[in-house]
Enzyme design. Structure first.
Site, mmCIF file in Angstrom:
data_model
loop_
_atom_site.group_PDB
_atom_site.id
_atom_site.type_symbol
_atom_site.label_atom_id
_atom_site.label_comp_id
_atom_site.label_asym_id
_atom_site.label_seq_id
_atom_site.Cartn_x
_atom_site.Cartn_y
_atom_site.Cartn_z
ATOM 1 N N CYS A 49 0.805 -1.165 0.066
ATOM 2 C CA CYS A 49 0.010 -0.105 0.034
ATOM 3 C C CYS A 49 0.905 1.261 -0.018
ATOM 4 C CB CYS A 49 -1.076 -0.088 1.113
ATOM 5 S SG CYS A 49 -1.890 1.502 1.531
ATOM 6 N N CYS A 109 -1.686 1.924 -2.771
ATOM 7 C CA CYS A 109 -2.673 2.785 -2.693
ATOM 8 C C CYS A 109 -1.974 4.275 -2.517
ATOM 9 C CB CYS A 109 -3.178 2.705 -1.301
ATOM 10 S SG CYS A 109 -3.778 0.892 -0.950
ATOM 11 N N LYS A 166 -0.372 5.332 -5.993
ATOM 12 C CA LYS A 166 -1.507 5.482 -6.938
ATOM 13 C C LYS A 166 -2.481 6.716 -6.679
ATOM 14 C CE LYS A 166 -5.095 3.753 -5.771
ATOM 15 N NZ LYS A 166 -5.450 2.387 -5.610
ATOM 16 N N TYR A 209 -8.671 -3.508 -11.316
ATOM 17 C CA TYR A 209 -8.811 -2.108 -10.712
ATOM 18 C C TYR A 209 -7.316 -1.577 -10.677
ATOM 19 C CZ TYR A 209 -6.858 -3.419 -6.105
ATOM 20 O OH TYR A 209 -6.030 -3.922 -5.218
ATOM 21 N N GLU A 233 -6.961 1.849 -13.187
ATOM 22 C CA GLU A 233 -6.396 3.146 -12.450
ATOM 23 C C GLU A 233 -4.956 3.554 -13.042
ATOM 24 O OE1 GLU A 233 -7.900 2.158 -7.888
ATOM 25 O OE2 GLU A 233 -6.184 1.312 -8.486
ATOM 26 N N HIS A 252 -26.821 21.274 -0.289
ATOM 27 C CA HIS A 252 -26.881 21.793 -1.580
ATOM 28 C C HIS A 252 -25.817 22.647 -2.031
ATOM 29 C CE1 HIS A 252 -28.586 22.343 -5.540
ATOM 30 N NE2 HIS A 252 -28.787 23.529 -5.337
ATOM 31 N N GLU A 258 -25.740 14.616 -2.395
ATOM 32 C CA GLU A 258 -27.179 14.977 -2.360
ATOM 33 C C GLU A 258 -28.194 14.059 -3.101
ATOM 34 O OE1 GLU A 258 -29.861 19.324 -2.752
ATOM 35 O OE2 GLU A 258 -27.904 18.954 -3.875
#
Length: 629
Positions: free
Chosen positions: A191, A196, A199, A332, A336, A604, A609
């Site tokens: 990682c 992670c 990346k 992935y 990525e 908002h 939302e």
């Protein structure tokens, strides 16, 4: 035992001793209950033969030992000089439990008894548990460490630091086997070094490139030509990673955790060999072990793959810009990497064997692929490489890739500067001596089956992280499992890691956040008639001024109709998807329902939302296209 091994036959009824002495309940002096008797040369003397045995068969040392085991509730095999065994003998005496003692150095035939010792079968951990149950924590220390952790990734480090809080003696062994291209890195695991962290930073570099284009519509004047500097980016990323490597070492030292940059391999019960990069070996013992070795990228097994291709382990510190790149795979990691390489202006092609993002919601996966294609990433579908050849050496050089169709005999060729393999990862379990201590693995995948407490079939060995069979391969999952395991082992906790409703994010150019079940899995689990899918496209306000990517961001919740429309799957495709998903994950843990979503007032104008206003179901077939924010 400290020096030798012991056999405890739990639950066996007390039997008369071989020399005629009585078991519990006898009025004889206590010493008569606990004979110390060398193995007789004549197997017929001092032992009750099993039914059907002959004196010839009992000449075999193993058969002789089996006869003792079958005839006595407890058999202790030791040497007279073993201090630990002396403590064990005291324990059984204090419990008034009869035992038969076989001292190898007192036997008539020392050579044969060594053979008996080496062939002795016993269940690891049972006697140690018995000692602990009977208040023998003050016995002399047997092992070098309370816990040795194999693997210095996120999970292993988390477990080490947590265990150290309880004044336990902890060791971490971590060693990075260089890639075929020679890449290696420091403490912290995949990682931090090649996963992670780099990346996400390179993903951010690509997002900034898009933001520079958008900025012109917001009134910023920039040069028409924007150039990206690969060397400057990788230097900054690697400097940050180096600071993390150093921080982990400091943290371990502060918590008095022993760290060795060495490769760990089991060499016997409770024992491990640590080999450093100079080939120097040391043997350590521990009461318990934790396997946290993670995974490494898989190679194709075709001509030229290891010689000329790179993996994600190489990409983040590649000392030159990769240029025109072929990404092989649809995981992935593949998407990525393809996404941020294209985002910094490179020519990128993705070669896909079958489907995108296997295991993820396919509705979301296909939308990701469509978006990437619209932003310049090319896809070659249903082809796999069969050969990689070097045309020209260099940094980068030129490579020729020959690929075969998965549905016909058609072959194609293409030239690229770099070929990045992202076809999956293999568990690092096959070369750490697990077979020596009897830890079972899935022979096909190398994954380790464990209990719900991360315990392997060998009671004193545990495993966490990506090596586990049937568990999510995510850094936060390994961290959580490691901490909770340490708390159970040393702090009296009974809290187990919850592997359900774990949120995750795929950092493709259009980010994908998910928590809970995919639509396919929900249909499989509950039946199509028992789920309701609410969905909608949405358009981030920030994207309206540059007028880009309308009706590309997408929100979806999957509800179980028979459970009060409880939300069993949450999916979002859009900017900051990870931040959005993290918050909703807590709600899913609490049993979020569609009614509760509807009663929540949205903020908002933000992307999340949309989840408070979902009203269109997939079943209805009504339009979900958006005309504006």
């Amino acid at each position: 035992m400290g020096c030798e091994k012991s056999k405890v036959r739990a639950g066996a009824p007390p039997q008369p001793e071989a020399n005629g002495r009585r078991g519990p309940g006898s009025q004889s002096p206590a010493k008569d209950h606990f004979p110390c008797q060398p193995l007789p040369e004549n197997p017929a003397i001092g032992v009750s033969r099993p039914s059907g045995s002959t004196s010839t068969s009992l000449l075999d040392p193993r058969a002789r030992l089996r006869a003792y085991i079958d005839s006595h509730p407890v058999v202790i095999v030791s040497k007279s000089t073993c201090k630990r065994c002396a403590e064990v003998k005291k324990l059984f005496e204090s419990m008034s439990v009869p035992y038969f003692l076989l001292e190898l150095d007192q036997a008539a035939d020392g050579r044969q008894e060594k053979n008996v010792q080496s062939g002795l079968a016993y269940q690891e951990g049972r006697l140690q548990n018995l000692l602990n149950m009977n208040g023998s924590e003050d016995l002399p220390e047997v092992y070098d460490y309370d816990l040795i952790i194999i693997g210095g990734g996120s999970g292993g480090l988390a477990a080490a630091k947590e265990a150290a809080r309880y004044n336990k003696k902890i060791m971490v062994l971590d060693f990075v086997t260089p890639t075929p291209r020679g890449t290696r890195w420091g403490l912290g695991g995949t990682c931090v070094n090649v996963g992670c962290i780099p990346k996400k930073l390179m993903h951010q570099a690509a997002l900034l490139g898009q933001a520079l284009q958008d900025s012109r519509n917001y009134g910023w004047s920039t040069e028409e030509t924007v150039k990206h500097d690969w060397d400057k980016m990788t230097e900054a990323v690697q400097n940050h990673i180096s600071s993390l490597n150093w921080g982990y070492r400091v943290a371990l030292r502060e918590k008095k955790v022993t760290y060795e940059n060495a490769y760990g391999q089991f060499v016997g019960p409770h024992r491990i060999k640590a080999t450093n990069n100079k080939g120097k070996e040391k043997i350590y013992s521990a009461e318990r072990f934790l396997i946290a070795t993670g995974e490494r990228p898989r190679y194709l097994g075709i001509p030229g793959d290891r010689e000329y291709c790179i993996s994600s382990d190489d990409l983040f510190s590649l000392p030159y810009c990769p240029g025109k790149t072929l990404v092989v795979g649809a995981s992935y990691v593949a998407l990525e990497c393809a996404g941020f390489l294209a985002g910094i202006g490179l020519d990128v092609t993705v070669m896909v064997r079958s489907i995108l993002l296997r295991g993820f919601d396919q509705d979301m996966a296909n939308k990701i692929g469509e978006h990437m294609e619209e932003h310049g990433v090319k896809f070659i579908r249903q082809f796999v490489p069969i050969k990689v050849e070097q045309i020209e050496a260099g940094t980068p050089g030129r490579l020729r890739v020959v690929a075969q169709s998965t549905s016909s005999s058609e072959t194609i060729e293409g030239e690229y500067n770099t070929v990045l393999l992202a076809i999956g990862r293999d568990a690092c379990t096959r070369k750490i001596g697990l077979e020596t201590v009897g830890v079972k693995i899935n022979e096909k995948t190398g994954k380790i089956p464990v209990t719900d407490e991360e315990q392997t079939n060998v009671p004193y060995i545990y495993a966490i992280g990506d090596v586990l069979e049937g568990k999510l391969e995510l850094t936060p999952v390994a961290i959580q499992a490691g901490r909770l395991l340490a708390q159970r082992l040393y702090a009296g906790s009974n809290v187990k890691c919850d592997y359900e409703n774990v949120p995750t994010t795929v950092f493709t150019p259009l980010e994908y956040g998910a928590c809970g079940l995919s639509e396919e899995r929900a249909v499989e689990k509950f039946g199509e008639e028992n789920i309701e899918v609410y969905h909608s496209y949405f358009w981030p306000l920030e994207w309206t001024i540059p007028s880009r990517d309308n009706n590309k961001c997408y929100a979806k919740v999957i509800c179980n109709i028979k459970d009060n429309e409880r939300v069993v799957g949450f999916h979002v495709l859009g900017p900051n998807a990870g931040e959005v998903t993290q918050g909703f994950a807590a709600a899913l843990k609490c049993g979020l329902t569609k009614m509760q979503l509807d009663s929540t007032i949205g903020i908002h104008p933000i992307c999340a939302e949309v989840f408070t206003t979902l009203s269109v179901t997939k079943r209805s077939g009504a339009s979900i296209l958006q005309a504006g924010c």
